[in-house]
Design an enzyme around this catalytic site. Sequence first.
Site, PDB file in Angstrom:
ATOM      1  N   ASP A 444       0.895  -1.191  -0.139  1.00  0.00           N
ATOM      2  CA  ASP A 444      -0.001   0.134   0.181  1.00  0.00           C
ATOM      3  C   ASP A 444       0.885   1.273   0.108  1.00  0.00           C
ATOM      4  OD1 ASP A 444      -1.765   2.246   0.670  1.00  0.00           O
ATOM      5  OD2 ASP A 444      -2.754   0.967   2.248  1.00  0.00           O
ATOM      6  N   VAL A 445       0.595   1.932  -0.967  1.00  0.00           N
ATOM      7  CA  VAL A 445       1.605   3.362  -1.213  1.00  0.00           C
ATOM      8  C   VAL A 445       1.563   4.223  -0.103  1.00  0.00           C
ATOM      9  CG1 VAL A 445      -0.054   4.596  -2.754  1.00  0.00           C
ATOM     10  CG2 VAL A 445       2.372   4.435  -2.970  1.00  0.00           C
ATOM     11  N   TYR A 538     -12.734  12.707  -4.714  1.00  0.00           N
ATOM     12  CA  TYR A 538     -11.405  12.794  -6.003  1.00  0.00           C
ATOM     13  C   TYR A 538     -11.027  13.944  -6.140  1.00  0.00           C
ATOM     14  CZ  TYR A 538      -8.782  11.492 -10.245  1.00  0.00           C
ATOM     15  OH  TYR A 538      -8.050  11.520 -11.014  1.00  0.00           O
ATOM     16  N   LYS A 542      -7.117  15.196  -5.026  1.00  0.00           N
ATOM     17  CA  LYS A 542      -6.177  15.401  -6.107  1.00  0.00           C
ATOM     18  C   LYS A 542      -5.647  16.832  -6.058  1.00  0.00           C
ATOM     19  CE  LYS A 542      -4.761  12.906  -8.722  1.00  0.00           C
ATOM     20  NZ  LYS A 542      -3.587  12.145  -8.744  1.00  0.00           N
ATOM     21  N   THR A 574      -7.183   1.965 -19.550  1.00  0.00           N
ATOM     22  CA  THR A 574      -6.768   1.329 -18.083  1.00  0.00           C
ATOM     23  C   THR A 574      -7.721   0.356 -17.684  1.00  0.00           C
ATOM     24  OG1 THR A 574      -8.087   3.014 -16.965  1.00  0.00           O
ATOM     25  CG2 THR A 574      -5.732   3.723 -17.887  1.00  0.00           C
TER      26      THR A 574
END
Length: 640
Positions: A444-445, A538, A542, A574
Amino acid sequence: MTTELQRDLDDIVRVSRALGGDPSLVLHGGGNTSIKTTGIDVTGAPVDLVLVKGSGWDLGTIEAPGFAPLRLDRLAELLSLAELDDVTMVNELRQASLDAAAPTASIEALLHAYLPGKAVLHSHANAIVALTNSGLSDAEIVAVLGERVLVLPYVMPGFPLARLIADSDVSGVDAVVLRNHGLFTFADAADTALSRHRELVALADTHLGVSTWGNPGGTAPASGTVTELATLRRDVSRAAGTPMLVRQTGSARGAEFAARPGVAELTRRGTATPEHVIHTKRTPMIGRDVEAYAAEYRAYFERHAARANPAVSPLHPAPRVVLDPGLGLLVTGATTKELKIAGDIALHTLDVIDAADAIGTYGSLSEADSFDIEYWTLEQLKLAGKQAKPLGGEVAVVTGAASGIGRAIAELLLAQGAAVVGIDLNAAVTTLSDSDSWRGVTGDVSAPETIEAAVETAVREFGGVDMVVVAAGIFPPSQALAELDDEVWDRAFRVNVTAVARLFRAVHPVLALAPNGGRVVLVSTKNVAAPGPGVAAYSASKTAAAQLARVAALEWAADGIRVNQVEPDAVFDTAIWTPELLAARAANYGLSVEEYRTRNLLRTEVRSRTVAEAVVAFCERFPATTGAHLSVDGGNDRVI
Ligand SMILES: [Zn+2]
């Protein structure tokens, strides 16, 4: 092709591969082989040939086209000369070939033509060079290897060596040991020459009491901090005048050798066989004082420059092998292939030194002889032929690298010559490429341990981090603000913002040491400038990440780090965009899938590859640009 020629060619390919497949005999392009046979020329006349290994082919993987068919009578004529310079010799070897498209034959072709056996095999076998580099006399070497062996002194490879052997009496022997260089065996069949080669090496092994060569001896515990390693790499790159990769080999054997009190004296005595100087320089660097090593290298060049072709310029003065008591055995190179070669040669050399010292005193070529090989016109030509890639010697970390835009970026960075560490939740990231320039970290980043593992991997495997690309991100399901779910909101911020802040914090000390200046690219979104209803989590997360990158651009400019952003929109090739989802969304707007895909001013489809090209452009070019935003969205009237 005659059946005899076909059979002989098959034989020499098979035996060459067997010889080249044993790293204790042949390492990375070392050694050469030949077989004498008969062919037919264009007039139909029979012609005596020697098929000689072509330059640039590796014995372990050589194929039939790797051999050059040379006319034996012409080579015999050339051997009547007392002298022949290298460039003329290569020209003559090319002209002696029956096939103009064949590779240039090994520089030892004349020697292969002269030696009496049908098949001739040459290697730099560790055991043989350890024997000759130990100070044993010729008679003592014959006592170990038997009467059918001729021992000759070191002379320069190529014409001088062919001349020496042509002037020697090789009747009654089937092997020649070249001091400080290697072994030739010859016989009427390729297999016999191979078994003779192995027999002599086994005799030398037994005398030395050695059974394996070049063994890394297990894994040493990771030593040194990432900052120490990245500092070493910066210094090596500065000395080289170009970014270089540095790998901490982690070899326990290397660490043990590096920690010995007299390691400088042990390694000052030169390479095991002449050719190694091309890959490792004559001596390794002991410790971390790159400037002192470089000064010593420049002085060495000056001492011997008069011997070199006047057109030759000095090679970079940075070390290729490093032995540091704290960091163990490290290697440097412009590519991961160079790292691999230097690492393998270094481990074999440590064994040759110890084996020779155990029965005598290790000694190698004089500094002058070694210089002659390093600056040999033929070797310099090989080096000059190598084309560097735009991001060669540089290292990138890419998040979200297993699929979509992140994957396209990782693949393009690899293609441009960078070494890349990819991070992804999907374990497929570890197998995205089988290149030695690729490492995948699963996790997990937003987890600090994932980020730490990625930075550790980048630094210990490749020496540092030059580029960071943030491509990981999540696009939560649409929700009106009135129904906003806390968990969705928190998760969007954790992955899209907090993870980025943690990554930036962790990587900064290493990024600040990037030899050409660090580069960060955030894959942002059109939504930052032009948000839409229903995507609060989102768009807000972002936008926070975009602001974070702007602050990084301000704070890190002093460290030479450029931070830029790419803002794609509607990238449909994607994994998230299944055909069903695309069809549903298109229907939602009353559009066909095709219309939906190209719903932008340019009426063009925005592909992952196009986004990747913009990201890589920020990495490769625009040295005077930081804090910039680049739209990759096909044109959007709300953004313009
Ligand atoms: Zn050789």
